[in-house]
Design an enzyme around this catalytic site. Structure first.
Site, PDB file in Angstrom:
ATOM      1  N   GLY A 278     -82.471  27.092  69.355  1.00  0.00           N
ATOM      2  CA  GLY A 278     -82.426  26.028  70.355  1.00  0.00           C
ATOM      3  C   GLY A 278     -81.785  24.793  69.759  1.00  0.00           C
ATOM      4  O   GLY A 278     -81.678  24.674  68.537  1.00  0.00           O
TER       5      GLY A 278
ATOM      6  N   HIS B 102     -78.149  33.783  62.778  1.00  0.00           N
ATOM      7  CA  HIS B 102     -78.280  34.463  64.076  1.00  0.00           C
ATOM      8  C   HIS B 102     -77.971  35.950  63.950  1.00  0.00           C
ATOM      9  O   HIS B 102     -76.802  36.336  63.949  1.00  0.00           O
ATOM     10  CB  HIS B 102     -77.336  33.827  65.094  1.00  0.00           C
ATOM     11  CG  HIS B 102     -77.781  32.464  65.518  1.00  0.00           C
ATOM     12  ND1 HIS B 102     -78.674  32.261  66.552  1.00  0.00           N
ATOM     13  CD2 HIS B 102     -77.500  31.240  65.019  1.00  0.00           C
ATOM     14  CE1 HIS B 102     -78.907  30.972  66.686  1.00  0.00           C
ATOM     15  NE2 HIS B 102     -78.215  30.318  65.759  1.00  0.00           N
TER      16      HIS B 102
ATOM     17  N   GLU C 269     -78.306  38.125  66.173  1.00  0.00           N
ATOM     18  CA  GLU C 269     -77.862  38.677  67.467  1.00  0.00           C
ATOM     19  C   GLU C 269     -76.356  38.577  67.685  1.00  0.00           C
ATOM     20  O   GLU C 269     -75.807  39.245  68.544  1.00  0.00           O
ATOM     21  CB  GLU C 269     -78.614  37.994  68.620  1.00  0.00           C
ATOM     22  CG  GLU C 269     -78.281  36.521  68.878  1.00  0.00           C
ATOM     23  CD  GLU C 269     -79.024  35.539  67.977  1.00  0.00           C
ATOM     24  OE1 GLU C 269     -79.476  35.947  66.886  1.00  0.00           O
ATOM     25  OE2 GLU C 269     -79.136  34.361  68.352  1.00  0.00           O
TER      26      GLU C 269
ATOM     27  N   ASP D 161     -72.203  46.346  91.119  1.00  0.00           N
ATOM     28  CA  ASP D 161     -73.523  45.794  91.381  1.00  0.00           C
ATOM     29  C   ASP D 161     -74.037  46.122  92.789  1.00  0.00           C
ATOM     30  O   ASP D 161     -75.151  46.615  92.951  1.00  0.00           O
ATOM     31  CB  ASP D 161     -73.531  44.269  91.179  1.00  0.00           C
ATOM     32  CG  ASP D 161     -72.940  43.884  89.836  1.00  0.00           C
ATOM     33  OD1 ASP D 161     -72.753  44.773  89.004  1.00  0.00           O
ATOM     34  OD2 ASP D 161     -72.669  42.689  89.623  1.00  0.00           O
TER      35      ASP D 161
ATOM     36  N   LYS E  83     -75.378  44.520  82.866  1.00  0.00           N
ATOM     37  CA  LYS E  83     -74.342  45.367  83.481  1.00  0.00           C
ATOM     38  C   LYS E  83     -74.358  46.807  82.954  1.00  0.00           C
ATOM     39  O   LYS E  83     -74.277  47.750  83.729  1.00  0.00           O
ATOM     40  CB  LYS E  83     -72.980  44.727  83.198  1.00  0.00           C
ATOM     41  CG  LYS E  83     -71.867  45.262  84.013  1.00  0.00           C
ATOM     42  CD  LYS E  83     -71.868  44.606  85.371  1.00  0.00           C
ATOM     43  CE  LYS E  83     -70.540  44.646  86.052  1.00  0.00           C
ATOM     44  NZ  LYS E  83     -70.543  43.704  87.188  1.00  0.00           N
TER      45      LYS E  83
END
Ligand code: XMP
Length: 512
Positions: free
Chosen positions: A55, A169, A171, A227, A368
């Site tokens: 953050g 990080h 990720e 979608d 997705k």
């Protein structure tokens, strides 16, 4: 809450969504929880593990976001990332030093390979840093388990309590062994059983839809995109004929689009499907319009008008279904109203509010790739499931300048050839989005003994994770050659083909 769920507490990092995705890639279900969720509520959910995200704040800020430190005492494995690490250190009695300067970018980290968090990681190897403050002393019971040249405490761990934290990080893909580190946390530290399967998601969702909808009717705007198609298939599985689908053809679709939708949903699945050809109305209203935003507005407004009119014939419907995905949900809540409008995406944000229908969004929790997997399980053809995104205003923003029927035809034919060649070369799925753009420029050419004076067509193909940034795709020359020659030979009206080699930023994906 679902068993074996990992909770991610969101401290506002731009990467929070990515953390979630990386966890789910490992077949472990994960959810983001707002930072103000009371700790008792979190503990009651019995998460299998908790991740504290990064953050932008400092733990010393007046409005610093924190957490009740009982979260660290419940025996639940916790991984703090960046700000999450500083918070963990701060709350457990370590020392965080504030800093005015940021460490940003790649750094080489040395790892303690005895830590379960770093099994199989190469040491040293690159990590991605983006932080100001740093931890200067670890809390009692913790060990330093990674360091970089600038950051002595780049990671810390308490094996006994299963508390770990990393300053970098894991990720993001720039952290070379980031995926391994997250895997280790899930499976070596938290011992989670990977059981997030799409089959079971479908069963649960179908039951949920049945319960919510009962024997009421649902309307859905089917576009032929992934979608809305998957949302339709899922809802249809739950309520069958009580789902009414409306397909609006605004005349700016790709070649054969309506046909594919009809064949799949009406003929194969037997849906209640209304095909509406409103192309004349759209094209009339777009006559002479060259400004891209104006085009979008006209199409958006007309679309709502047509849809409302069609939907009103189903006056017994109580729900409006949409194929909203998880990233749409987070983006609209995180950036709602504050960012500058670069392009108004008319179909993000939704359809008519005044229709007074309740929203049904069965894909709200999904990414997705998960939606594609569900589509496959539900038997949708690969042609629909693996489809690249297609903008709501369609070819209108790919015909630069004024739109005419002739130009639409030219573009449809060229686009068809380009996509067909990409599929044949097995590259379609490696590309995030590919399409043709018809420029208003005419150039001189020669064909046989004749001089020609026709349009320039641009090919565009990009690779991206989230469409916020995108790289142009390094297309093999032989394929470019083939596409170009097929288009020039087959499509009347084009005598020159160019390939767009601009990334986003500074360009956008679409040309308008
Ligand atoms: P840009 O051009 O903004 O495109 O870099 C990013 C992604 O958004 C799609 N896009 C749109 N989608 N309505 C849509 O539904 C629009 O007006 C629109 N404009 C761009 C674009 O195709 C790409 O996937």
């Amino acid at each position: 809450m679902r068993k074996n769920t990992v909770i991610v507490i969101d401290y506002g990092s731009q990467y929070t969504k990515l953390i979630l995705r990386r966890i789910r890639e490992n077949r472990v279900y994960s959810e983001i929880v707002p930072v103000d969720t009371p700790v008792d509520k979190i503990l009651k959910m019995q998460p299998a593990a908790i991740v504290l995200s990064g953050g932008p704040r400092s733990v010393y800020d007046k409005d610093a976001l924190s957490i009740d430190k009982r979260i660290f005492e419940a025996g639940i494995p916790v991984l703090g990332i960046c700000y999450g690490m500083q918070l963990m250190a701060h709350l457990l009695g370590g020392k965080v030093v504030p800093s005015d300067t940021r460490e940003y970018g790649r750094a080489e980290a040395k790892f303690d390979l005895n830590s379960p968090l770093f099994k199989g990681v190469k040491s040293p190897s690159m990590v991605w840093m983006s932080h100001g403050d740093k931890v200067e002393e670890v809390p009692q019971g913790f060990k330093i388990i990674a360091s970089t040249e600038d950051t002595l405490i780049a990671a810390m761990g308490n094996d006994e309590k299963k508390l770990y934290a990393v300053q970098f990080h894991p990720e993001v893909s720039h952290t070379l062994f980031g995926k391994t580190i997250l895997k280790n946390f899930l499976f070596k530290v938290a011992n989670i059983t990977p059981d997030w399967e799409m089959d079971s998601f479908i069963d649960t969702k179908v039951e949920e839809i049945k319960k919510t909808v009962g024997n009421k009717k649902v309307i859905l705007g089917l576009s032929g995109g992934v979608d809305s198609s998957v949302a339709a298939a899922l809802i249809h599985k739950a309520i069958g004929d009580n789902l009414y689908c409306i397909f609006v053809d605004h005349g700016l679709l790709r070649k054969n689009e309506g046909e594919i939708v009809y064949k799949t949903f009406k003929e194969k699945f037997g849906f209640n499907l209304k095909m509406v050809d409103a192309s004349k109305m759209f094209l009339n209203r777009l006559k002479g319009v060259t400004d891209p935003e104006q085009k979008r507005k006209i199409i958006g407004k007309t679309f709502v008008e047509v849809f409302e009119k069609e939907a009103s014939s189903f006056d017994d419907a109580e729900f409006l279904a949409q194929g909203t995905l998880y990233p749409d949900v987070i983006e609209s809540s995180a950036h709602g109203g504050t960012s500058v409008t670069i392009k108004t995406h008319h179909n993000v944000g939704g359809l008519p509010e005044k229709m007074n229908l309740k929203l049904l969004e069965p894909l709200r929790d999904l990414f997705k790739d998960e939606v594609r997997e569900i589509g496959r399980i539900l038997g949708l053809p690969e042609e629909i499931v693996s489809r690249h995104p297609f903008p709501g205003p369609g070819l209108a923003v790919r015909i630069i300048g004024e739109i005419t029927e002739e130009k639409i035809k030219i573009l449809q034919e060229a686009d068809y050839i380009f996509i067909e060649e990409l599929r044949k070369a097995n590259l379609y799925n490696d590309i995030s989005q590919a399409f043709c753009v018809l420029t208003p420029v005419k150039t001189v050419g020669v064909m046989g003994d004749y001089r020609t004076y026709e349009y320039v067509l641009a090919l565009r193909a990009v690779k991206t994770e989230d469409f916020m940034t995108a790289d142009w795709y390094e297309m093999p020359y032989h394929l470019l050659k083939r596409v170009s020659s097929r288009i020039i030979n087959k499509v009347k009206g084009i005598n020159r083909v160019v390939y767009d080699i601009t990334s986003k930023p500074p360009a956008t994906v679409e040309w308008e």
